[in-house]
Design a protein around this motif. Structure first.
Motif, PDB file in Angstrom:
ATOM      1  N   CYS A 110       0.861  -1.320   0.173  1.00 13.21           N
ATOM      2  CA  CYS A 110      -0.183  -0.037   0.099  1.00 13.21           C
ATOM      3  C   CYS A 110       0.751   1.247  -0.036  1.00 13.21           C
ATOM      4  O   CYS A 110       0.386   2.318  -0.696  1.00 13.21           O
ATOM      5  CB  CYS A 110      -0.791   0.127   1.018  1.00 13.21           C
ATOM      6  N   ARG A 111       1.869   1.176   0.775  1.00 14.02           N
ATOM      7  CA  ARG A 111       2.795   2.453   0.843  1.00 14.02           C
ATOM      8  C   ARG A 111       3.397   2.538  -0.629  1.00 14.02           C
ATOM      9  O   ARG A 111       3.534   3.848  -0.769  1.00 14.02           O
ATOM     10  CB  ARG A 111       4.049   2.191   1.715  1.00 14.02           C
ATOM     11  N   LYS A 112       3.585   1.626  -1.319  1.00 17.51           N
ATOM     12  CA  LYS A 112       4.137   1.779  -2.648  1.00 17.51           C
ATOM     13  C   LYS A 112       3.347   2.558  -3.493  1.00 17.51           C
ATOM     14  O   LYS A 112       3.390   3.369  -4.446  1.00 17.51           O
ATOM     15  CB  LYS A 112       4.897   0.526  -3.316  1.00 17.51           C
ATOM     16  N   ILE A 113       1.998   1.863  -3.388  1.00 15.57           N
ATOM     17  CA  ILE A 113       0.889   2.469  -4.271  1.00 15.57           C
ATOM     18  C   ILE A 113       0.711   3.818  -4.053  1.00 15.57           C
ATOM     19  O   ILE A 113       0.293   4.672  -4.982  1.00 15.57           O
ATOM     20  CB  ILE A 113      -0.427   1.616  -4.178  1.00 15.57           C
ATOM     21  N   MET A 114       0.594   4.327  -2.717  1.00 13.64           N
ATOM     22  CA  MET A 114       0.430   5.802  -2.335  1.00 13.64           C
ATOM     23  C   MET A 114       1.476   6.776  -2.838  1.00 13.64           C
ATOM     24  O   MET A 114       1.000   7.962  -3.306  1.00 13.64           O
ATOM     25  CB  MET A 114       0.236   5.766  -1.038  1.00 13.64           C
ATOM     26  N   ASN A 115       2.548   6.105  -3.136  1.00 10.32           N
ATOM     27  CA  ASN A 115       3.732   7.037  -3.774  1.00 10.32           C
ATOM     28  C   ASN A 115       3.909   6.847  -5.189  1.00 10.32           C
ATOM     29  O   ASN A 115       4.589   7.764  -5.920  1.00 10.32           O
ATOM     30  CB  ASN A 115       4.943   6.591  -2.945  1.00 10.32           C
ATOM     31  N   SER A 116       3.020   6.126  -5.835  1.00  5.94           N
ATOM     32  CA  SER A 116       3.127   6.206  -7.211  1.00  5.94           C
ATOM     33  C   SER A 116       2.190   6.926  -8.192  1.00  5.94           C
ATOM     34  O   SER A 116       1.434   7.549  -7.337  1.00  5.94           O
ATOM     35  CB  SER A 116       2.453   4.496  -7.827  1.00  5.94           C
ATOM     36  N   HIS A 117       2.346   7.012  -9.162  1.00  4.65           N
ATOM     37  CA  HIS A 117       1.527   7.990 -10.031  1.00  4.65           C
ATOM     38  C   HIS A 117       0.454   7.409 -10.807  1.00  4.65           C
ATOM     39  O   HIS A 117      -0.183   7.856 -11.352  1.00  4.65           O
ATOM     40  CB  HIS A 117       2.709   8.603 -11.356  1.00  4.65           C
ATOM     41  N   HIS A 118       0.251   6.118 -10.572  1.00  6.49           N
ATOM     42  CA  HIS A 118      -0.815   5.161 -10.950  1.00  6.49           C
ATOM     43  C   HIS A 118      -1.948   4.881  -9.877  1.00  6.49           C
ATOM     44  O   HIS A 118      -2.636   3.870  -9.870  1.00  6.49           O
ATOM     45  CB  HIS A 118      -0.236   4.092 -11.489  1.00  6.49           C
ATOM     46  N   PHE A 119      -1.868   5.721  -8.944  1.00  2.00           N
ATOM     47  CA  PHE A 119      -2.815   5.538  -7.743  1.00  2.00           C
ATOM     48  C   PHE A 119      -4.340   5.114  -8.218  1.00  2.00           C
ATOM     49  O   PHE A 119      -5.037   4.015  -7.679  1.00  2.00           O
ATOM     50  CB  PHE A 119      -2.642   6.633  -6.765  1.00  2.00           C
ATOM     51  N   SER A 120      -4.777   6.253  -8.995  1.00  2.00           N
ATOM     52  CA  SER A 120      -6.297   6.102  -9.390  1.00  2.00           C
ATOM     53  C   SER A 120      -6.403   4.883 -10.136  1.00  2.00           C
ATOM     54  O   SER A 120      -7.547   4.249  -9.912  1.00  2.00           O
ATOM     55  CB  SER A 120      -6.491   7.332 -10.180  1.00  2.00           C
ATOM     56  N   MET A 121      -5.645   4.551 -11.238  1.00  2.00           N
ATOM     57  CA  MET A 121      -5.784   3.505 -12.013  1.00  2.00           C
ATOM     58  C   MET A 121      -5.870   2.019 -11.147  1.00  2.00           C
ATOM     59  O   MET A 121      -6.573   1.069 -11.417  1.00  2.00           O
ATOM     60  CB  MET A 121      -4.818   3.325 -13.049  1.00  2.00           C
ATOM     61  N   VAL A 122      -4.869   2.062 -10.392  1.00  2.00           N
ATOM     62  CA  VAL A 122      -4.866   0.684  -9.282  1.00  2.00           C
ATOM     63  C   VAL A 122      -5.851   0.608  -8.523  1.00  2.00           C
ATOM     64  O   VAL A 122      -6.593  -0.543  -8.425  1.00  2.00           O
ATOM     65  CB  VAL A 122      -3.525   0.901  -8.457  1.00  2.00           C
ATOM     66  N   TYR A 123      -6.380   1.882  -8.025  1.00  3.10           N
ATOM     67  CA  TYR A 123      -7.750   1.776  -6.938  1.00  3.10           C
ATOM     68  C   TYR A 123      -8.810   1.180  -7.794  1.00  3.10           C
ATOM     69  O   TYR A 123      -9.338   0.385  -7.089  1.00  3.10           O
ATOM     70  CB  TYR A 123      -8.028   3.131  -6.546  1.00  3.10           C
ATOM     71  N   LYS A 124      -8.962   1.527  -8.911  1.00  2.32           N
ATOM     72  CA  LYS A 124     -10.235   1.100  -9.836  1.00  2.32           C
ATOM     73  C   LYS A 124     -10.034  -0.433 -10.284  1.00  2.32           C
ATOM     74  O   LYS A 124     -10.744  -1.380 -10.204  1.00  2.32           O
ATOM     75  CB  LYS A 124     -10.283   2.037 -11.032  1.00  2.32           C
ATOM     76  N   LEU A 125      -8.920  -0.706 -10.696  1.00  5.25           N
ATOM     77  CA  LEU A 125      -8.442  -2.219 -11.076  1.00  5.25           C
ATOM     78  C   LEU A 125      -8.675  -3.020  -9.814  1.00  5.25           C
ATOM     79  O   LEU A 125      -8.930  -4.193  -9.902  1.00  5.25           O
ATOM     80  CB  LEU A 125      -7.220  -2.190 -11.676  1.00  5.25           C
ATOM     81  N   ILE A 126      -8.526  -2.491  -8.726  1.00  8.78           N
ATOM     82  CA  ILE A 126      -8.590  -3.461  -7.411  1.00  8.78           C
ATOM     83  C   ILE A 126      -9.953  -4.175  -7.515  1.00  8.78           C
ATOM     84  O   ILE A 126     -10.352  -5.190  -7.004  1.00  8.78           O
ATOM     85  CB  ILE A 126      -8.099  -2.754  -6.187  1.00  8.78           C
ATOM     86  N   PHE A 127     -11.075  -2.925  -7.438  1.00  7.99           N
ATOM     87  CA  PHE A 127     -12.363  -3.555  -7.455  1.00  7.99           C
ATOM     88  C   PHE A 127     -12.904  -4.567  -8.686  1.00  7.99           C
ATOM     89  O   PHE A 127     -13.366  -5.544  -8.073  1.00  7.99           O
ATOM     90  CB  PHE A 127     -13.300  -2.341  -7.559  1.00  7.99           C
ATOM     91  N   LEU A 128     -12.136  -4.168  -9.627  1.00  4.16           N
ATOM     92  CA  LEU A 128     -12.296  -5.371 -10.872  1.00  4.16           C
ATOM     93  C   LEU A 128     -11.905  -6.577 -10.671  1.00  4.16           C
ATOM     94  O   LEU A 128     -12.167  -7.545 -10.614  1.00  4.16           O
ATOM     95  CB  LEU A 128     -11.741  -4.751 -12.218  1.00  4.16           C
ATOM     96  N   MET A 129     -10.440  -6.834 -10.009  1.00  2.00           N
ATOM     97  CA  MET A 129      -9.896  -7.948  -9.523  1.00  2.00           C
ATOM     98  C   MET A 129     -10.716  -8.600  -8.451  1.00  2.00           C
ATOM     99  O   MET A 129     -10.906  -9.847  -8.417  1.00  2.00           O
ATOM    100  CB  MET A 129      -8.414  -7.572  -9.175  1.00  2.00           C
ATOM    101  N   ILE A 130     -11.053  -7.955  -7.582  1.00  2.00           N
ATOM    102  CA  ILE A 130     -11.506  -8.614  -6.214  1.00  2.00           C
ATOM    103  C   ILE A 130     -12.882  -9.378  -7.010  1.00  2.00           C
ATOM    104  O   ILE A 130     -13.469 -10.191  -6.576  1.00  2.00           O
ATOM    105  CB  ILE A 130     -12.221  -7.574  -5.306  1.00  2.00           C
ATOM    106  N   ALA A 131     -13.885  -8.497  -7.797  1.00  4.53           N
ATOM    107  CA  ALA A 131     -15.059  -8.933  -8.409  1.00  4.53           C
ATOM    108  C   ALA A 131     -14.728 -10.229  -9.214  1.00  4.53           C
ATOM    109  O   ALA A 131     -15.647 -11.327  -9.058  1.00  4.53           O
ATOM    110  CB  ALA A 131     -15.767  -7.858  -9.108  1.00  4.53           C
ATOM    111  N   ILE A 132     -13.773 -10.278  -9.939  1.00  3.89           N
ATOM    112  CA  ILE A 132     -13.530 -11.458 -10.797  1.00  3.89           C
ATOM    113  C   ILE A 132     -13.156 -12.853  -9.775  1.00  3.89           C
ATOM    114  O   ILE A 132     -13.589 -13.873  -9.976  1.00  3.89           O
ATOM    115  CB  ILE A 132     -12.271 -11.199 -11.474  1.00  3.89           C
TER     116      ILE A 132
END
Length: 233
Positions: A110-132
């Motif tokens: 999570c710390r790496k994601i917070m500091n990345s430039h792809h925060f928004s994209m990762v956040y959205k993809l997480i929901f898709l991954m959990i759903a699958i």
């Protein structure tokens, strides 16, 4: 889980002892740093909580997310005992492994994601991954795959929870932070209530229906996250 192998009464005794120890630690080691603001008793000031569209959207997303979390968690507990015929000690060991996974996800990933430039994209993809993965959970018969998905779900949900909290606090003013946090906790409590009722009702219909419903709900949350969720500090 291990205490449950002895007796149900033992689990409550262990819980009581742990809570008493926690209370003692708070009393002797936690310092009170909150200083209430001085206000004029004669003047009645109405405190308004400022909301914006993003905050409302995030609260709705978190309500759906936590509802699905409770449904999944309760359903797996039923499934493990009803279908796999595992004892409470096995369930306890699984929960311990989940706690370790959540810890690693929050501290490292999570710390790496917070500091990345792809925060928004990762956040959205997480929901898709959990759903699958949740939908697949209700279709597999192999226990190894079942528990692999089980651990993946909790890891992804831990990331989503931390990221949602981060965005909620980042998009509320300092004056409203405490109030928004209390509403956030209220939303989670409502999700816990609804999730518990859904889990019991759905499992009575079918042992795998819960996973399909959770997948559909998370796809809806994914759709909401696609609307306007962006990293904002």
């Amino acid at each position: 889980g291990l205490a449950g192998e002895i007796s149900v009464k033992t689990t409550f005794i262990v819980q009581l002892v742990v809570l008493v120890l926690a209370a003692i630690i708070c009393i002797f080691f936690v310092e009170e740093k909150y200083v209430p603001a001085k206000t004029d008793k004669k003047s009645k000031v109405k405190v308004k909580i400022e909301f914006n569209k993003l905050l409302v959207l995030l609260l709705v997303i978190e309500f759906i997310s936590y509802t699905t979390y409770v449904v999944f968690d309760e359903s797996v507990n039923y499934f493990i005992k009803d279908v796999f015929l595992y004892t409470s000690s096995i369930n306890g060991i699984l929960k311990a492994v989940v706690a370790i996974i959540i810890f690693i996800c929050n501290i490292v990933i999570c710390r790496k994601i917070m500091n990345s430039h792809h925060f928004s994209m990762v956040y959205k993809l997480i929901f898709l991954m959990i759903a699958i993965v949740t939908t697949i959970e209700g279709l597999v018969n192999n226990r190894v795959i079942f528990f692999a998905i089980y651990f993946v779900f909790y890891g992804l949900h831990a990331l989503e929870l931390s990221m949602t909290q981060f965005m909620i606090t980042s998009n509320s003013s300092k004056e409203n932070n405490a109030r928004i946090t209390s509403i956030y906790n209220l939303v989670r409590s409502c999700g816990q209530i609804l999730g518990g009722m859904l889990a019991g009702g759905l499992y009575m219909i079918s042992s795998t229906l819960c996973f399909s419903v959770v997948g559909i709900m998370l796809l809806f949350a994914f759709g909401l996250s696609m609307i306007s969720v962006k990293k904002s500090i």
